[in-house]
Design an enzyme around this catalytic site. Structure first.
Site, PDB file in Angstrom:
ATOM      1  N   ARG A 125      -2.538   4.688  41.813  1.00 49.36           N
ATOM      2  CA  ARG A 125      -2.943   5.524  40.654  1.00 49.36           C
ATOM      3  C   ARG A 125      -4.430   5.348  40.377  1.00 49.36           C
ATOM      4  O   ARG A 125      -4.860   4.321  39.874  1.00 49.36           O
ATOM      5  CB  ARG A 125      -2.123   5.120  39.431  1.00 49.36           C
ATOM      6  CG  ARG A 125      -2.580   5.750  38.132  1.00 49.36           C
ATOM      7  CD  ARG A 125      -2.286   7.225  38.047  1.00 49.36           C
ATOM      8  NE  ARG A 125      -0.851   7.491  37.962  1.00 49.36           N
ATOM      9  CZ  ARG A 125      -0.321   8.716  38.025  1.00 49.36           C
ATOM     10  NH1 ARG A 125      -1.107   9.769  38.184  1.00 49.36           N
ATOM     11  NH2 ARG A 125       0.983   8.880  37.946  1.00 49.36           N
ATOM     12  N   GLN A 185       5.642  15.163  45.538  1.00 50.75           N
ATOM     13  CA  GLN A 185       4.531  15.757  44.787  1.00 50.75           C
ATOM     14  C   GLN A 185       3.199  15.352  45.419  1.00 50.75           C
ATOM     15  O   GLN A 185       2.993  14.200  45.767  1.00 50.75           O
ATOM     16  CB  GLN A 185       4.556  15.306  43.329  1.00 50.75           C
ATOM     17  CG  GLN A 185       3.421  15.958  42.562  1.00 50.75           C
ATOM     18  CD  GLN A 185       3.438  15.658  41.086  1.00 50.75           C
ATOM     19  OE1 GLN A 185       4.159  14.796  40.632  1.00 50.75           O
ATOM     20  NE2 GLN A 185       2.644  16.376  40.333  1.00 50.75           N
ATOM     21  N   ARG A 204      -1.255  10.612  51.056  1.00 46.11           N
ATOM     22  CA  ARG A 204      -1.680   9.477  50.217  1.00 46.11           C
ATOM     23  C   ARG A 204      -0.699   8.309  50.276  1.00 46.11           C
ATOM     24  O   ARG A 204      -0.968   7.259  49.693  1.00 46.11           O
ATOM     25  CB  ARG A 204      -1.875   9.948  48.767  1.00 46.11           C
ATOM     26  CG  ARG A 204      -0.599  10.449  48.145  1.00 46.11           C
ATOM     27  CD  ARG A 204      -0.810  11.123  46.795  1.00 46.11           C
ATOM     28  NE  ARG A 204       0.508  11.402  46.223  1.00 46.11           N
ATOM     29  CZ  ARG A 204       0.809  11.326  44.945  1.00 46.11           C
ATOM     30  NH1 ARG A 204      -0.107  10.999  44.070  1.00 46.11           N
ATOM     31  NH2 ARG A 204       2.022  11.578  44.521  1.00 46.11           N
ATOM     32  N   HIS A 245      -8.168  14.280  44.766  1.00 48.12           N
ATOM     33  CA  HIS A 245      -7.707  14.122  43.371  1.00 48.12           C
ATOM     34  C   HIS A 245      -8.568  13.044  42.672  1.00 48.12           C
ATOM     35  O   HIS A 245      -8.073  11.984  42.296  1.00 48.12           O
ATOM     36  CB  HIS A 245      -6.230  13.706  43.412  1.00 48.12           C
ATOM     37  CG  HIS A 245      -5.471  13.863  42.140  1.00 48.12           C
ATOM     38  ND1 HIS A 245      -5.972  13.503  40.914  1.00 48.12           N
ATOM     39  CD2 HIS A 245      -4.216  14.333  41.912  1.00 48.12           C
ATOM     40  CE1 HIS A 245      -5.056  13.738  39.988  1.00 48.12           C
ATOM     41  NE2 HIS A 245      -3.978  14.244  40.571  1.00 48.12           N
ATOM     42  N   ASP A 252      -4.632  20.446  32.017  1.00 51.49           N
ATOM     43  CA  ASP A 252      -4.165  20.496  33.405  1.00 51.49           C
ATOM     44  C   ASP A 252      -4.382  21.924  33.905  1.00 51.49           C
ATOM     45  O   ASP A 252      -3.514  22.778  33.775  1.00 51.49           O
ATOM     46  CB  ASP A 252      -2.684  20.099  33.467  1.00 51.49           C
ATOM     47  CG  ASP A 252      -2.199  19.897  34.898  1.00 51.49           C
ATOM     48  OD1 ASP A 252      -2.983  20.178  35.834  1.00 51.49           O
ATOM     49  OD2 ASP A 252      -1.034  19.477  35.084  1.00 51.49           O
ATOM     50  N   GLU A 268     -11.127  17.726  40.422  1.00 50.83           N
ATOM     51  CA  GLU A 268     -10.691  17.637  41.804  1.00 50.83           C
ATOM     52  C   GLU A 268     -11.155  18.850  42.609  1.00 50.83           C
ATOM     53  O   GLU A 268     -10.852  19.978  42.252  1.00 50.83           O
ATOM     54  CB  GLU A 268      -9.158  17.565  41.838  1.00 50.83           C
ATOM     55  CG  GLU A 268      -8.600  16.559  40.838  1.00 50.83           C
ATOM     56  CD  GLU A 268      -7.107  16.715  40.605  1.00 50.83           C
ATOM     57  OE1 GLU A 268      -6.404  17.158  41.537  1.00 50.83           O
ATOM     58  OE2 GLU A 268      -6.637  16.395  39.504  1.00 50.83           O
TER      59      GLU A 268
END
Length: 315
Positions: free
Chosen positions: A67, A85, A90, A168, A213, A272
């Protein structure tokens, strides 16, 4: 010790014994990249200030993603279908690429690492496409951080594939309520909090007082994040990445995330560089390239106010 500290590229162990690469630049800036996820977890300026946000509760335990820092979202951004997701890049272990094809890099710059990801047989069951994903992470002479991704369709069966993508990036900020984003004014965006409905941003800089968002589409190649309290401006330059996602979870979402502190939303902002609205399709043998360059510069002041135009028009 003094000599080894100047090694531009060093492979060593990080949290929980996971392998990481440390890049160092002669003036003192540095970056750290974990082979797990090809994940940049640290980017420091020459004064040793950390410029990226990583949660104090981040898991450095596969198969969970880390994170914070710069997770790479591939082959999808967001959540559809059977894929996890933000895709699987990653949460895979990448390899150091010992034979990368040439990329223009100034010969004086030795602080870079090439990583590569190819699908395993298990991966092919989840996403049945042959590809090579090459990533170069470079720490520039002025402390700029560059990520260049090249994704090639290596299929022998003639099948194209499509993907969406994002770097991200979690930026470290002093206080989210003191931050402005410049360069996205009057741009259309899809609001993830309103079923991806399309709106147009107003003519003012973006400021933050609640959860955000948004996917801004067809954005400029340069975006600035102005941190008033730190008198610092982040400049994002991007190529091959037409969109920009702006995200802050705010208080309610933060409390619901196990790997994120309740109040950490105050000290981070994700902006991002992405290709989300229109998926990229590659036929066999075709390659896509997406590049992001980050720099942190002292903010210019003009009669007590930040002058973002100088930043956006400058180099």
């Amino acid at each position: 010790m003094a000599t080894s500290e100047r090694v531009p590229v060093e492979l060593c162990k990080g949290v929980n014994g996971l392998e990481k690469v440390v890049l160092r630049e002669v003036r003192g800036s540095s970056a750290e990249i974990y082979l797990y996820g090809a994940h940049v977890t640290s980017w420091k300026n020459e004064h040793g200030d950390e410029l990226l946000f990583v949660s104090a509760k981040a898991n450095f335990k596969p198969p969970k993603p880390i994170r914070g820092g710069i997770p790479i979202c591939f082959p999808q951004f967001s959540n559809h279908g059977s894929l996890e997701q933000h895709g699987f890049a990653r949460t895979k272990f990448w390899s150091i690429d010992t034979d990368p094809p040439p990329l223009p890099t100034s010969t004086s710059n030795k602080a870079f690492i090439d990583l590569i990801l190819k699908p395993t047989e298990e991966d092919m069951k989840i996403w049945p496409h042959s590809y090579e994903f090459r990533l170069r992470v470079t720490l520039g002479p002025g402390g700029d951080l560059m990520l260049t991704s090249r994704i090639r369709n290596t299929s022998a069966d003639g099948k194209p594939f499509s993907f969406t993508f994002a770097y991200h990036t979690y930026f470290s900020v002093s206080d989210i309520s003191e931050v402005r984003v410049e360069g996205l004014e009057t741009i259309d965006y899809l609001d993830n909090l309103q079923n991806k409905e399309r709106f147009t941003e107003q003519g003012d800089a973006i400021t933050f007082e609640s959860e955000v968002d948004k996917i801004y589409v067809s954005t400029p190649t340069k975006i600035a994040i102005l941190d008033h309290e730190k008198k610092r401006t982040f400049v994002i330059r991007k190529d091959g990445l037409p969109d920009a996602v702006v995200w802050n979870p705010w208080d309610k979402k933060s409390k619901a995330m196990a790997d994120f502190g309740d109040d950490e939303y105050k000290h981070m902002l994700c902006v991002e560089s992405a290709a989300v609205e229109n998926p990229i399709t590659l036929r066999p043998g075709e390659e896509w390239k997406g590049r992001q360059e980050l720099s942190a510069v002292p903010s210019s002041y003009c009669s007590g106010q930040l002058d973002p135009q100088r930043v956006l028009q400058g180099s």
